[in-house]
Design an enzyme around this catalytic site. Structure first.
Site, PDB file in Angstrom:
ATOM      1  CG  ASP A 129      -2.199   0.853   0.974  1.00  0.00           C
ATOM      2  OD1 ASP A 129      -2.438   1.285  -0.185  1.00  0.00           O
ATOM      3  OD2 ASP A 129      -2.922   1.104   1.957  1.00  0.00           O
ATOM      4  CE  LYS A 131      -3.084   4.818   0.558  1.00  0.00           C
ATOM      5  NZ  LYS A 131      -4.551   4.767   0.448  1.00  0.00           N
ATOM      6  CG  ASN A 134      -0.333   4.551   3.552  1.00  0.00           C
ATOM      7  OD1 ASN A 134      -1.039   5.144   4.375  1.00  0.00           O
ATOM      8  ND2 ASN A 134      -0.780   3.559   2.815  1.00  0.00           N
ATOM      9  CG  ASP A 150      -1.423   1.984   6.297  1.00  0.00           C
ATOM     10  OD1 ASP A 150      -1.622   0.935   6.938  1.00  0.00           O
ATOM     11  OD2 ASP A 150      -2.291   2.552   5.620  1.00  0.00           O
ATOM     12  CB  THR A 171      -4.690   2.826  -2.845  1.00  0.00           C
ATOM     13  OG1 THR A 171      -4.616   2.593  -1.428  1.00  0.00           O
ATOM     14  CG2 THR A 171      -5.445   4.106  -3.126  1.00  0.00           C
TER      15      THR A 171
HETATM   16  P1  ADP Z   1      -4.943   3.256   7.560  1.00  0.00           P
HETATM   17  O1  ADP Z   1      -4.490   1.835   7.602  1.00  0.00           O
HETATM   18  O2  ADP Z   1      -6.301   3.420   8.094  1.00  0.00           O
HETATM   19  O3  ADP Z   1      -4.738   3.901   6.203  1.00  0.00           O
HETATM   20  P2  ADP Z   1      -2.569   4.693   8.496  1.00  0.00           P
HETATM   21  O4  ADP Z   1      -1.582   3.908   9.298  1.00  0.00           O
HETATM   22  O5  ADP Z   1      -2.214   4.962   7.070  1.00  0.00           O
HETATM   23  O6  ADP Z   1      -4.014   4.014   8.609  1.00  0.00           O
HETATM   24  O7  ADP Z   1      -2.824   6.090   9.225  1.00  0.00           O
HETATM   25  C1  ADP Z   1      -3.769   6.989   8.709  1.00  0.00           C
HETATM   26  C2  ADP Z   1      -3.188   8.397   8.644  1.00  0.00           C
HETATM   27  O8  ADP Z   1      -2.817   8.830   9.961  1.00  0.00           O
HETATM   28  C3  ADP Z   1      -1.907   8.509   7.817  1.00  0.00           C
HETATM   29  O9  ADP Z   1      -2.183   8.651   6.449  1.00  0.00           O
HETATM   30  C4  ADP Z   1      -1.276   9.766   8.443  1.00  0.00           C
HETATM   31  O10 ADP Z   1      -1.884  10.949   7.983  1.00  0.00           O
HETATM   32  C5  ADP Z   1      -1.639   9.621   9.926  1.00  0.00           C
HETATM   33  N1  ADP Z   1      -0.557   8.927  10.651  1.00  0.00           N
HETATM   34  C6  ADP Z   1      -0.327   7.597  10.697  1.00  0.00           C
HETATM   35  N2  ADP Z   1       0.769   7.284  11.424  1.00  0.00           N
HETATM   36  C7  ADP Z   1       1.277   8.463  11.848  1.00  0.00           C
HETATM   37  C8  ADP Z   1       2.440   8.848  12.623  1.00  0.00           C
HETATM   38  N3  ADP Z   1       3.287   7.944  13.121  1.00  0.00           N
HETATM   39  N4  ADP Z   1       2.648  10.165  12.843  1.00  0.00           N
HETATM   40  C9  ADP Z   1       1.792  11.101  12.342  1.00  0.00           C
HETATM   41  N5  ADP Z   1       0.697  10.816  11.605  1.00  0.00           N
HETATM   42  C10 ADP Z   1       0.420   9.520  11.353  1.00  0.00           C
HETATM   43 MG    MG Z   2      -3.001   4.481   5.236  1.00  0.00          MG
END
Ligand code: ADP
Ligand code: MG
Length: 278
Positions: A129, A131, A134, A150, A171
């Protein structure tokens, strides 16, 4: 560690299955990013989160450009994954606010991300994933480290075959042709996604945007994209275009590995080639 040791703060982002909030450790004051996953919403797919934890345990903290899982715990209602906080936001937002990246900056960023992807692949993990949503900046500085985040769709693979994974996931705009052709897939899907990300970085839009998902899938399957409209590509060198072409090779067996892509001359030289059109 029980969740009551953290106080949650502002929302940092949300994705397919989770919301992510700032979390402050009550006793030591440290700030983290807490990914909160509602078990009810995940019903039947809780294994995805357990998988994310398993993968992170394997590779988190093993590379400077991969987010660090600091802690995790669950309550009857939620699962909590506590990461080191990246305060610089998503690469997606930086591309959108800048319009696009200059070629030298893009090459430096792609080199760093691809080096981390190679590291992930060497640990027999496929991310699936990749992109700009992430990919997160550790700080708000212009030259902040970029971090791969992610691992919710990632998989640990046991064999080096090109078709060990079968679920259709990812995606759409970043998915490699072999994923939705049900041919099985593996590490090459991440290199394809790097091609899409590089295109996006240089142009400010993605290569397979079409009016309908059906048209988009057909374009991906055929590798049908162009370096157009011309005005967005005039300052992009042939070397950069060649790098994108290599990553967007439709046949995964012909596509370069992450290691091979890193040897591409667009990334290999410290000062990337820039050959403006006459
Ligand atoms: P999902 O699996 O639901 O896509 P993600 O792990 O991608 O979840 O997290 C969703 C969003 O949260 C990310 O796209 C980013 O904007 C924010 N995010 C995730 N991890 C962090 C982090 N360690 N620090 C700051 N923001 C984060
Ligand atoms: Mg994500």
């Amino acid at each position: 560690m029980p969740p009551c040791q953290y106080r949650t703060g502002k929302m940092l982002g949300s994705g397919t299955y989770a919301i992510v909030r700032e979390a402050i450790h009550i006793t030591n004051g440290g700030t983290f990013a807490c990914k909160i996953i509602n078990k009810q919403l995940m019903e039947g797919r809780e294994h995805l989160v357990r998988n994310e934890i398993a993968v992170l345990k394997r590779i988190s903290s093993t590379h400077p450009n991969i987010v660090t899982l600091h802690d995790y715990f669950e309550t009857p209602r939620n699962l909590y994954l506590c990461f080191d906080l990246c305060t610089g936001g998503e690469l997606f937002n930086r591309i959108c606010s800048q319009g696009h990246y200059y070629e030298g900056d893009a090459a430096a960023l792609v080199r760093t991300i691809l080096t981390a992807v190679k590291h992930i692949h060497d640990a027999n993990v496929v991310h699936r994933d990749l992109k700009p949503e992430n990919l997160l900046f550790r700080t708000q500085d212009e030259d902040a480290d970029i971090m791969i985040a992610d691992f919710g769709l990632s998989r640990i693979i046991e064999e080096e075959k090109l078709n060990v994974l079968t679920e259709v996931c990812g995606t759409p705009g970043y998915m490699a042709p072999e994923i939705f052709q049900h041919k099985g897939h593996s590490k090459p899907v991440d290199v394809w996604a790097m091609g899409v990300i590089t295109y996006f970085l240089l142009a400010g839009y993605t290569p397979f945007d079409r009016n309908t998902p059906k048209e988009e899938n057909a374009a991906i399957a055929a590798g049908d994209y162009r370096f157009e409209p011309e005005e967005y590509w005039v300052n992009v060198s042939e070397t950069a275009r060649d790098f994108i072409r290599a990553c967007l090779t439709v046949d995964p067996a012909e596509r370069p590995t992450a290691a091979k892509a890193l040897e591409h001359r667009w990334l290999a030289s410290p000062t990337p080639h820039f050959v403006p059109d006459p």
